[in-house]
Scaffold this motif. Structure first.
Motif, short mmCIF file in Angstrom:
data_model
loop_
_atom_site.label_atom_id
_atom_site.label_comp_id
_atom_site.label_asym_id
_atom_site.label_seq_id
_atom_site.Cartn_x
_atom_site.Cartn_y
_atom_site.Cartn_z
N SER A 1 -28.47 36.35 41.28
CA SER A 1 -27.65 35.76 42.13
C SER A 1 -28.09 34.00 41.93
O SER A 1 -27.36 33.32 42.05
CB SER A 1 -27.51 35.97 43.58
N PHE B 1 -20.56 42.04 44.58
CA PHE B 1 -21.77 41.99 43.73
C PHE B 1 -22.72 42.88 44.41
O PHE B 1 -23.09 42.67 45.65
CB PHE B 1 -22.29 40.64 43.81
N TYR C 1 -27.30 42.16 42.92
CA TYR C 1 -27.49 40.86 42.40
C TYR C 1 -28.55 39.82 43.20
O TYR C 1 -28.98 39.07 42.81
CB TYR C 1 -26.30 39.96 42.35
N ASP C 2 -28.71 40.51 44.58
CA ASP C 2 -29.49 39.83 45.24
C ASP C 2 -31.04 40.38 45.35
O ASP C 2 -31.99 40.09 46.48
CB ASP C 2 -29.05 39.78 46.85
N ALA D 1 -22.91 31.95 46.53
CA ALA D 1 -22.18 33.00 46.89
C ALA D 1 -20.88 32.65 47.43
O ALA D 1 -19.57 33.03 46.78
CB ALA D 1 -22.58 34.10 47.61
#
Ligand code: NAG
Ligand code: NAG
Ligand code: ZN
Length: 326
Positions: free
Chosen positions: A211, A72, A75-76, A217
């Motif tokens: 996220s 990913f 996403y953060d 995660a």
């Protein structure tokens, strides 16, 4: 007021009927005449043999050791700029595209045939009386399902991607009802009030890290994978599907905000709440659903549970003939 209402009904009725017959699709909760069982009359691909959603029968999964962690990216980080939340008449959709950074949010690896950038996310839900996920787990619907739609970076437009079997990748997340609210959903839930009518849109107060909408995660290596389609017309069979095993928790009250705030496009003078905006599961037609390397064992854990339940019964059955019968 009464006569005006009647006037509107008479005027719009022929238009609505024509729309239902010629190109408009809907859900049964809106009008059974243009609901999912009729979609194939509008778009032949909706009657294809690789349609979505499907039931995920966890006793029939095929393990694929090649399905490791998905990468990913973006996403953060909360992207700069604005995110627009819209009621498109079928769902609530958050556009994730950014003109300034075109490949800001992407996914790759995890057996995905390429790199995909995020286009939008949206939801499917039920009614006050029933759950509304599209995919089902062992035959059960969950309260709500989130779809994050990504396009293969090889293709520039949705139309181009629809010409290729690996054109799109959609991540699906199931929700379950919890006691306490999931505050990460506050921005979206608060925005629903501003988009009550079909066609409405609102710029969210801020962007946020994508996220935060997902399970933690370390749970994301457990997923199911299969080849399918868009779950709305034109039902293009170009989607690499990933459904995550870990559920997202959201409170009953937050779920109720989706079920009770939004409306379908008005049909005549009636304003219908947007409920049950899901397509029912479609036949697999021989397709396999794969379990990721880290997914909970398909046959292992349920069987383990049964053994524990069965053993005392077996013991009783074995002992029974030995007991003296009166
Ligand atoms: C609806 O979803 C909940 C999980 O939040 C589940 O416990 C319940 O069994 C589901 N109901 C139906 C009818 O499938
Ligand atoms: C959204 O709705 C709330 C109240 O319902 C209002 O206070 C707010 O100004 C609206 N926001 C926008 C951007 O329209
Ligand atoms: Zn969807």
């Amino acid at each position: 007021m009464g006569t005006q209402g009647l006037g509107i009904t008479f005027l719009t009725l022929p238009l609505v009927v024509r729309a239902a017959a010629g190109g408009q699709w809907c859900y049964d909760s809106q009008d059974p005449k243009c609901g999912p069982s009729h979609w194939k009359e509008l778009k032949a691909s909706c009657g294809g043999d690789k349609q979505s959603p499907v039931n995920i029968d966890r006793r029939q999964l095929q393990r694929d050791g090649g399905l490791g962690d998905i990468l990913f990216e973006g996403y953060d980080q909360a992207p700069p700029g604005k995110w627009r939340l819209a009621n498109d008449g079928h769902t609530v959709m958050l556009s994730l595209e950014s003109e300034s950074i075109p490949e800001h949010i992407t996914i790759s690896s995890g057996g995905l045939p390429g790199r995909y950038r995020a286009l939008q996310l949206h939801f499917h839900w039920g009614s006050p009386a029933g759950n509304g996920s599209e995919h089902t787990l062992d035959g059960h619907q969950l309260p709500m399902e989130l779809h994050i739609v990504h396009i293969n970076v090889k293709y520039r437009t949705l139309a181009e991607a629809k010409g290729h079997p690996n054109g799109l990748a959609v991540l699906g997340f199931f929700f379950q009802a919890s006691e306490s609210p999931n505050t990460n959903y506050n921005t979206i839930v608060a925005g629903l009030r501003n988009i009550s009518r079909a066609g409405d849109s609102v710029d969210l107060a801020s962007t946020f890290r994508l996220s935060t909408l997902l399970p933690p995660a370390h749970h994301l290596s457990r997923y199911y994978r299969y080849q399918g389609s868009l779950t709305t017309p034109d039902c293009s069979e170009v989607v690499v599907w990933t459904l995550f095993e870990e559920l997202v928790e959201i409170s009953q009250e937050q779920l109720r905000a989706f079920v009770s705030t939004l409306h379908f496009p008005p049909a005549g003078s009636t304003l219908l709440k947007m409920t049950n905006n899901f397509r029912p599961p479609q036949p697999l037609h021989g397709r396999k659903v794969f379990a990721s390397r880290a997914a909970t064992a398909s046959s292992g854990s349920p069987c383990g549970g049964h053994h524990q339940l069965l053993s005392p019964l077996l013991l009783l059955a074995l002992l029974a003939p030995l007991s003296p019968t009166p």
